[in-house]
Scaffold this active site. Structure first.
Site, mmCIF file in Angstrom:
data_model
loop_
_atom_site.group_PDB
_atom_site.id
_atom_site.type_symbol
_atom_site.label_atom_id
_atom_site.label_comp_id
_atom_site.label_asym_id
_atom_site.label_seq_id
_atom_site.Cartn_x
_atom_site.Cartn_y
_atom_site.Cartn_z
ATOM 1 N N PHE A 129 0.861 -1.192 0.000
ATOM 2 C CA PHE A 129 0.000 0.000 0.000
ATOM 3 C C PHE A 129 0.891 1.233 0.000
ATOM 4 C CE2 PHE A 129 -3.432 2.758 1.838
ATOM 5 C CZ PHE A 129 -4.390 2.498 0.873
ATOM 6 N N GLU A 139 -0.775 -6.127 -16.609
ATOM 7 C CA GLU A 139 -0.633 -5.077 -17.628
ATOM 8 C C GLU A 139 0.317 -3.960 -17.173
ATOM 9 O OE1 GLU A 139 -2.132 -5.256 -20.921
ATOM 10 O OE2 GLU A 139 -0.409 -3.948 -20.927
ATOM 11 N N GLY A 193 2.305 8.998 -15.135
ATOM 12 C CA GLY A 193 2.441 9.239 -13.694
ATOM 13 C C GLY A 193 1.828 8.064 -12.950
ATOM 14 N N ASP A 221 16.582 -2.616 -14.784
ATOM 15 C CA ASP A 221 15.129 -2.464 -14.931
ATOM 16 C C ASP A 221 14.733 -2.713 -16.387
ATOM 17 O OD1 ASP A 221 12.451 -1.275 -13.796
ATOM 18 O OD2 ASP A 221 12.825 -0.236 -15.688
ATOM 19 N N LYS A 242 12.273 -5.657 -17.974
ATOM 20 C CA LYS A 242 11.127 -5.433 -18.881
ATOM 21 C C LYS A 242 11.321 -6.237 -20.169
ATOM 22 C CE LYS A 242 9.698 -0.992 -17.100
ATOM 23 N NZ LYS A 242 10.155 0.355 -16.883
HETATM 24 N N1 LIG Z 1 5.342 3.715 -8.727
HETATM 25 C C1 LIG Z 1 5.218 3.536 -10.034
HETATM 26 O O1 LIG Z 1 5.111 4.497 -10.826
HETATM 27 C C2 LIG Z 1 5.166 2.145 -10.622
HETATM 28 C C3 LIG Z 1 4.920 1.974 -11.989
HETATM 29 C C4 LIG Z 1 4.811 0.671 -12.520
HETATM 30 C C5 LIG Z 1 5.013 -0.407 -11.684
HETATM 31 N N2 LIG Z 1 5.297 -0.194 -10.360
HETATM 32 C C6 LIG Z 1 5.537 -1.364 -9.511
HETATM 33 O O2 LIG Z 1 4.541 -1.405 -8.504
HETATM 34 C C7 LIG Z 1 5.074 -1.982 -7.318
HETATM 35 C C8 LIG Z 1 4.789 -1.027 -6.165
HETATM 36 O O3 LIG Z 1 5.387 0.231 -6.427
HETATM 37 P P1 LIG Z 1 5.214 1.458 -5.408
HETATM 38 O O4 LIG Z 1 5.763 2.639 -6.107
HETATM 39 O O5 LIG Z 1 3.832 1.474 -4.858
HETATM 40 O O6 LIG Z 1 6.215 0.995 -4.243
HETATM 41 P P2 LIG Z 1 6.266 1.568 -2.740
HETATM 42 O O7 LIG Z 1 5.712 2.951 -2.692
HETATM 43 O O8 LIG Z 1 7.636 1.304 -2.248
HETATM 44 O O9 LIG Z 1 5.234 0.618 -1.950
HETATM 45 C C9 LIG Z 1 5.487 -0.743 -1.740
HETATM 46 C C10 LIG Z 1 4.507 -1.285 -0.718
HETATM 47 O O10 LIG Z 1 4.801 -2.671 -0.506
HETATM 48 C C11 LIG Z 1 4.890 -2.916 0.900
HETATM 49 N N3 LIG Z 1 5.767 -4.064 1.138
HETATM 50 C C12 LIG Z 1 7.110 -4.166 1.020
HETATM 51 N N4 LIG Z 1 7.532 -5.417 1.294
HETATM 52 C C13 LIG Z 1 6.412 -6.119 1.620
HETATM 53 C C14 LIG Z 1 6.175 -7.447 2.033
HETATM 54 N N5 LIG Z 1 7.165 -8.327 2.172
HETATM 55 N N6 LIG Z 1 4.896 -7.821 2.292
HETATM 56 C C15 LIG Z 1 3.857 -6.957 2.174
HETATM 57 N N7 LIG Z 1 4.020 -5.668 1.784
HETATM 58 C C16 LIG Z 1 5.286 -5.263 1.520
HETATM 59 C C17 LIG Z 1 5.432 -1.630 1.474
HETATM 60 O O11 LIG Z 1 5.175 -1.587 2.871
HETATM 61 P P3 LIG Z 1 5.480 -0.258 3.741
HETATM 62 O O12 LIG Z 1 4.351 0.702 3.389
HETATM 63 O O13 LIG Z 1 5.396 -0.704 5.132
HETATM 64 O O14 LIG Z 1 6.825 0.216 3.299
HETATM 65 C C18 LIG Z 1 4.608 -0.613 0.655
HETATM 66 O O15 LIG Z 1 3.314 -0.472 1.210
HETATM 67 C C19 LIG Z 1 6.565 -2.217 -7.587
HETATM 68 O O16 LIG Z 1 6.785 -3.546 -7.944
HETATM 69 C C20 LIG Z 1 6.859 -1.298 -8.754
HETATM 70 O O17 LIG Z 1 7.942 -1.754 -9.546
HETATM 71 C C21 LIG Z 1 5.358 1.028 -9.809
#
Ligand SMILES: NC(=O)c1ccc[n+]([C@@H]2O[C@H](COP(=O)([O-])OP(=O)(O)OC[C@H]3O[C@@H](n4cnc5c(N)ncnc54)[C@H](OP(=O)(O)O)[C@@H]3O)[C@@H](O)[C@H]2O)c1
Length: 344
Positions: free
Chosen positions: A11, A152, A324, A223, A227
């Site tokens: 989250f 996706e 974004g 990265d 991909k």
């Molecule tokens: N952000 C982007 O623009 C984007 C775009 C495409 C894909 N993604 C992908 O989407 C995923 C999430 O990205 P994000 O930007 O949301 O990352 P983020 O802001 O770092 O959030 C990651 C979340 O995962 C939780 N987490 C970490 N380890 C965990 C575990 N072992 N069990 C349960 N929860 C765990 C974290 O907990 P805490 O809150 O306690 O830290 C946090 O809530 C990644 O794989 C990323 O590559 C992101």
């Protein structure tokens, strides 16, 4: 009205953006798609977890999370279950996996996805690690469990890459692809073309929130290699890993290299490519000087471009302009609507 119960694993930026999108689109989803979604569990690493079989009050959770780092009793539904316990035991139709990427192991997402499919849940993931490392195994597990695995958002956010091939290019064989798929390196190269040094461009990417605090995976091409491996595994029905992609990042480039390319009428991009050969699929990620008429050369800033080479349609090129976090959240919504259309 179709009702799907969701279990969020993670989250952070993406999970919160998805929660906002589901709240904003609630009425439109009910009216236009005859469906509604409730979130019955949220797992994080350090903020704690929430479980409510009747549906968590997302508005309240988003409001509270702004002021605190942990979930609290004000969120009403605190839970001490681990993520895998939640996946197994909380009533949910779909597990949405949104934990951080680990390219070398795919964990913890890989375990979460396997647990979810084995427990009879559909899975939607934003995490490209498992798709780049173990797609075939996960696809087979999904098939044997009679559930769907959708992803996706793992390449080009909400832009429909996998859906495009699956839904709108039936009968086409993907012979190969070329793409500019890593926004951090593309942003840095564009800034360097304007005369900034590598470190100034990186600092600007961090200031704009485009580069991670630790940008090594982007700068060293990992990265992009992940991909590339994900696209090969899914679109070319193969079984590779990021380590098997020939890889060179952008660290060795300086402003002089970019100026030289400019004098020759070219622009340098970090290009991901794969093609079928008699010896199997050849794949690489490397900085390449491109003539300006190349469709990839026009990829500006944090945008992405992908050309798919197909047997029946020739090249098909897609460009995503400066995405974004809303586009990332949309990727999950589009997968949810795929489930609604095809399964329920
Ligand atoms: N952000 C982007 O623009 C984007 C775009 C495409 C894909 N993604 C992908 O989407 C995923 C999430 O990205 P994000 O930007 O949301 O990352 P983020 O802001 O770092 O959030 C990651 C979340 O995962 C939780 N987490 C970490 N380890 C965990 C575990 N072992 N069990 C349960 N929860 C765990 C974290 O907990 P805490 O809150 O306690 O830290 C946090 O809530 C990644 O794989 C990323 O590559 C992101």
């Amino acid at each position: 009205m179709i009702h799907l119960r969701l279990c969020f694993i993670g989250f952070g930026h993406a999970g919160q953006a998805l929660a906002r999108l589901l709240l904003n689109q609630k009425e439109s989803l009910a009216r236009r798609h005859r469906c509604r979604f409730s979130v019955t569990a949220v797992a994080t690493r350090s903020r704690g977890g929430l479980v409510d079989a009747d549906g968590i009050d997302l508005e309240r959770v988003l409001e509270n999370i702004r002021s605190r780092n942990r979930f609290s009793t004000q969120d009403n539904s605190l839970s001490s279950l681990t993520p895998t316990e939640m996946i197994r035991t909380v009533p949910a139709d779909v597990v949405v996996e949104m934990t951080p990427l680990n390219i070398s192991t795919g964990e913890p997402a890989l375990t979460h996805i396997q647990t979810a499919l084995s427990a009879g849940r559909h899975v939607i993931t934003l995490n490209k690690g498992p798709i780049a490392r173990a797609y075939r195994k996960l696809r087979d597990l999904a098939e044997s469990s009679g559930k769907r695995l959708l992803f996706e958002g793992t390449v080009m956010d909400g832009f429909p890459v996998f859906n495009l091939v699956r839904e709108t290019l039936p009968g086409c064989r993907i012979l190969g692809f070329r793409g500019v798929l890593n926004s951090t390196t593309n942003f840095i190269l564009c800034e360097m073309e304007q005369g900034k040094s590598f470190s100034e461009a990186l600092a600007e990417a961090r200031r704009m929130g485009i580069a991670e605090a630790d940008p090594d995976q982007d700068l060293d091409g990992w990265d992009a290699a992940a991909k590339t491996a994900a696209l090969i595994n899914v679109l070319m029905d193969s079984s590779t890993t990021p380590e098997k992609v020939d890889r060179e990042g952008i660290r060795r480039l300086d402003t002089e290299d970019l100026e030289k390319a400019g004098r020759e009428g070219k622009t340098v991009k970090l290009v991901c490519e794969a093609r079928r050969t008699d010896d199997g699929i050849q794949a690489r990620v490397a900085p390449v000087p491109l003539v300006l008429s190349d469709p990839l050369a026009r990829t500006e800033g944090a945008s992405s471009t992908l050309t798919l080479f197909t047997d029946l349609m020739g090249p098909v090129t897609l460009t995503e302009e400066n995405p974004g976090i809303s586009q990332t959240a949309y990727a999950v919504l589009s997968d949810l609507l795929t489930l609604v259309r095809h399964i329920y």
